[in-house]
Design an enzyme around this catalytic site. Sequence first.
Site, mmCIF file in Angstrom:
data_model
loop_
_atom_site.group_PDB
_atom_site.id
_atom_site.type_symbol
_atom_site.label_atom_id
_atom_site.label_comp_id
_atom_site.label_asym_id
_atom_site.label_seq_id
_atom_site.Cartn_x
_atom_site.Cartn_y
_atom_site.Cartn_z
ATOM 1 N N ALA A 51 1.501 -1.658 -0.056
ATOM 2 C CA ALA A 51 -0.415 -0.263 0.161
ATOM 3 C C ALA A 51 0.967 1.248 0.164
ATOM 4 O O ALA A 51 1.053 2.430 0.708
ATOM 5 C CB ALA A 51 -0.933 0.236 0.844
ATOM 6 N N HIS A 52 1.796 1.476 -0.528
ATOM 7 C CA HIS A 52 2.501 2.368 -0.959
ATOM 8 C C HIS A 52 3.578 2.310 -2.195
ATOM 9 O O HIS A 52 2.492 0.988 -3.173
ATOM 10 C CB HIS A 52 3.899 2.806 -0.310
ATOM 11 C CG HIS A 52 4.431 1.352 -0.003
ATOM 12 N ND1 HIS A 52 4.377 0.414 1.227
ATOM 13 C CD2 HIS A 52 4.882 0.920 -0.791
ATOM 14 C CE1 HIS A 52 5.592 -0.537 0.528
ATOM 15 N NE2 HIS A 52 5.857 -0.410 -0.399
ATOM 16 N N ALA A 53 4.242 3.455 -2.779
ATOM 17 C CA ALA A 53 4.795 3.704 -4.467
ATOM 18 C C ALA A 53 5.851 4.017 -4.258
ATOM 19 O O ALA A 53 6.439 4.097 -2.920
ATOM 20 C CB ALA A 53 3.662 4.192 -5.548
ATOM 21 N N HIS A 54 6.778 3.488 -4.928
ATOM 22 C CA HIS A 54 8.385 4.458 -5.011
ATOM 23 C C HIS A 54 7.817 5.182 -5.925
ATOM 24 O O HIS A 54 7.879 5.234 -7.229
ATOM 25 C CB HIS A 54 9.370 2.927 -4.985
ATOM 26 C CG HIS A 54 9.378 2.270 -3.578
ATOM 27 N ND1 HIS A 54 10.122 2.862 -2.524
ATOM 28 C CD2 HIS A 54 8.853 1.171 -3.051
ATOM 29 C CE1 HIS A 54 10.128 1.946 -1.598
ATOM 30 N NE2 HIS A 54 8.769 1.196 -2.192
ATOM 31 N N ARG A 98 1.097 -0.868 -4.969
ATOM 32 C CA ARG A 98 1.836 -2.126 -4.870
ATOM 33 C C ARG A 98 0.775 -2.410 -3.726
ATOM 34 O O ARG A 98 0.867 -1.909 -2.100
ATOM 35 C CB ARG A 98 2.931 -2.525 -4.954
ATOM 36 C CG ARG A 98 3.928 -3.005 -3.727
ATOM 37 C CD ARG A 98 4.225 -1.875 -3.242
ATOM 38 N NE ARG A 98 4.717 -0.490 -4.265
ATOM 39 C CZ ARG A 98 6.179 -0.869 -5.090
ATOM 40 N NH1 ARG A 98 6.708 -2.224 -4.670
ATOM 41 N NH2 ARG A 98 6.885 0.045 -5.771
#
Length: 141
Positions: A51-54, A98
């Site tokens: 539950a984050h993106a880069h 994701r």
Amino acid sequence: MPLNDCRLIELPKISDPRGNLTFVEGGNHIPFDIKRVYYLYDVPGGSDRGAHAHKNLHQFVVAMSGSFDIVLDDGDRQRRFHLNRSYYGLYICPMMWRTLDNFSSGGVCMVLASEPYTPDDYIRDHDEFLARARHKPFAAA
Ligand code: TYD
């Protein structure tokens, strides 16, 4: 990068009656050099991770044991991948939101990453992610 750049990659598999062997070379089997390895294990049933993106990180994710799903979202489209073998994995390009879910008992998720741990590279706010992914200015609170 578009969702289509993220893909399942099959790795070499040396089958042997004594036990199979698979290997990964950064820059060869996967499209980046490996600077970090981490893994998720002892994941309780029903847990969600991620539950984050880069912003800049490239990653390659392998189910070393058991199975789990990865949902990728580029801000426009979503795709769910099921990982359940240790001879292939999912390449995740930068700027993908994701979520990992549906872990089987004993599921082990290994991640090969292109950079050392960098907290500033994370986008943890979904609205900020959508704004960046869609190239809209984000007004931080
Ligand atoms: P995080 O990437 O947020 O995992 P998830 O999104 O699945 O919960 O990482 C969880 C914690 O672990 C967070 O406090 C940062 C820390 N961490 C490191 O210190 N080094 C690392 O390489 C990683 C991946 C996480």
